[in-house]
Design an enzyme around this catalytic site. Structure first.
Site, mmCIF file in Angstrom:
data_model
loop_
_atom_site.group_PDB
_atom_site.id
_atom_site.type_symbol
_atom_site.label_atom_id
_atom_site.label_comp_id
_atom_site.label_asym_id
_atom_site.label_seq_id
_atom_site.Cartn_x
_atom_site.Cartn_y
_atom_site.Cartn_z
ATOM 1 N N LYS A 11 76.371 42.668 18.117
ATOM 2 C CA LYS A 11 75.594 43.498 19.030
ATOM 3 C C LYS A 11 75.969 44.982 18.902
ATOM 4 O O LYS A 11 76.942 45.326 18.212
ATOM 5 C CB LYS A 11 75.802 43.001 20.456
ATOM 6 N N PHE A 59 68.887 40.150 34.897
ATOM 7 C CA PHE A 59 69.605 40.906 33.873
ATOM 8 C C PHE A 59 68.746 41.238 32.652
ATOM 9 O O PHE A 59 69.202 41.906 31.723
ATOM 10 C CB PHE A 59 70.862 40.153 33.420
ATOM 11 N N ARG A 87 80.060 29.107 18.003
ATOM 12 C CA ARG A 87 80.203 29.279 19.452
ATOM 13 C C ARG A 87 81.684 29.222 19.863
ATOM 14 O O ARG A 87 82.117 29.957 20.750
ATOM 15 C CB ARG A 87 79.345 28.269 20.191
ATOM 16 N N THR A 93 81.299 33.706 27.263
ATOM 17 C CA THR A 93 80.469 34.897 27.441
ATOM 18 C C THR A 93 81.241 36.007 28.137
ATOM 19 O O THR A 93 81.135 37.174 27.767
ATOM 20 C CB THR A 93 79.202 34.547 28.253
ATOM 21 N N ARG A 104 85.075 37.435 21.387
ATOM 22 C CA ARG A 104 84.841 38.130 22.654
ATOM 23 C C ARG A 104 86.144 38.534 23.337
ATOM 24 O O ARG A 104 86.205 39.586 23.976
ATOM 25 C CB ARG A 104 83.965 37.281 23.566
ATOM 26 N N ASN A 114 79.133 42.018 25.280
ATOM 27 C CA ASN A 114 80.046 40.990 24.786
ATOM 28 C C ASN A 114 80.043 40.788 23.273
ATOM 29 O O ASN A 114 80.374 39.717 22.788
ATOM 30 C CB ASN A 114 79.796 39.672 25.520
ATOM 31 N N HIS A 117 76.257 37.431 19.629
ATOM 32 C CA HIS A 117 75.336 36.380 20.069
ATOM 33 C C HIS A 117 75.429 35.262 19.051
ATOM 34 O O HIS A 117 75.609 35.509 17.865
ATOM 35 C CB HIS A 117 73.893 36.900 20.115
#
Length: 141
Positions: A11, A59, A87, A93, A104, A114, A117
């Site tokens: 991100k 959000f 994951r 998260t 993270r 965070n 994705h």
């Protein structure tokens, strides 16, 4: 074990803070292979389309604004159980709840900022990879 592909996105915060190399290193050291990647600056329309399932949540606008705030690195990862494996590597998260050593925990600023994705299922992976890499993309899953 099944060979799968999954979408990972580094991100805007991960790109802005120069963590691309470290994150890719985590993927590769964990046995995942990068099958495709591209650096893009998402448009509002692209971000809204990608996150359409969240459009009625409070959000949503903040998420779209964040995802369009700078470039992102779109990555197709491949490997044994790649979806679940990615994951696990990402962590929770909320970085405050993420396990030590996860992406993270190492790099995220908050639950909303965070760093990464990752697709949450084979169906999501197929849809997300096609969304960003085109319907001609050869999905393995």
């Amino acid at each position: 074990m099944a060979i799968e592909q999954t979408l990972s996105i580094i991100k805007p915060d991960g790109v802005r803070n120069h963590h691309i190399g470290q994150i890719i290193s985590i993927f590769e050291h964990a046995g995942l292979t990068i099958k495709a990647a591209k650096l893009v600056h998402l448009t509002t329309k692209q971000a809204e389309g990608f996150y359409a399932e969240h459009s009625q949540r409070g959000f949503f606008r903040e998420l779209v604004d964040f995802m369009t705030s700078g470039p992102v690195l779109l990555i197709c990862l491949e490997g044994e159980n790649a979806i679940a494996h990615n994951r696990e590597l990402m962590g929770a998260t909320d970085p405050a709840q993420a396990d030590a050593g996860t992406i993270r925990k190492l790099y995220a600023e908050s639950k909303g900022v965070n760093t990464v994705h990752g697709s949450d299922s084979a169906g999501s992976a197929a849809r997300e990879l096609a969304y960003f890499f085109g319907s001609a993309f050869e999905f393995v899953g």
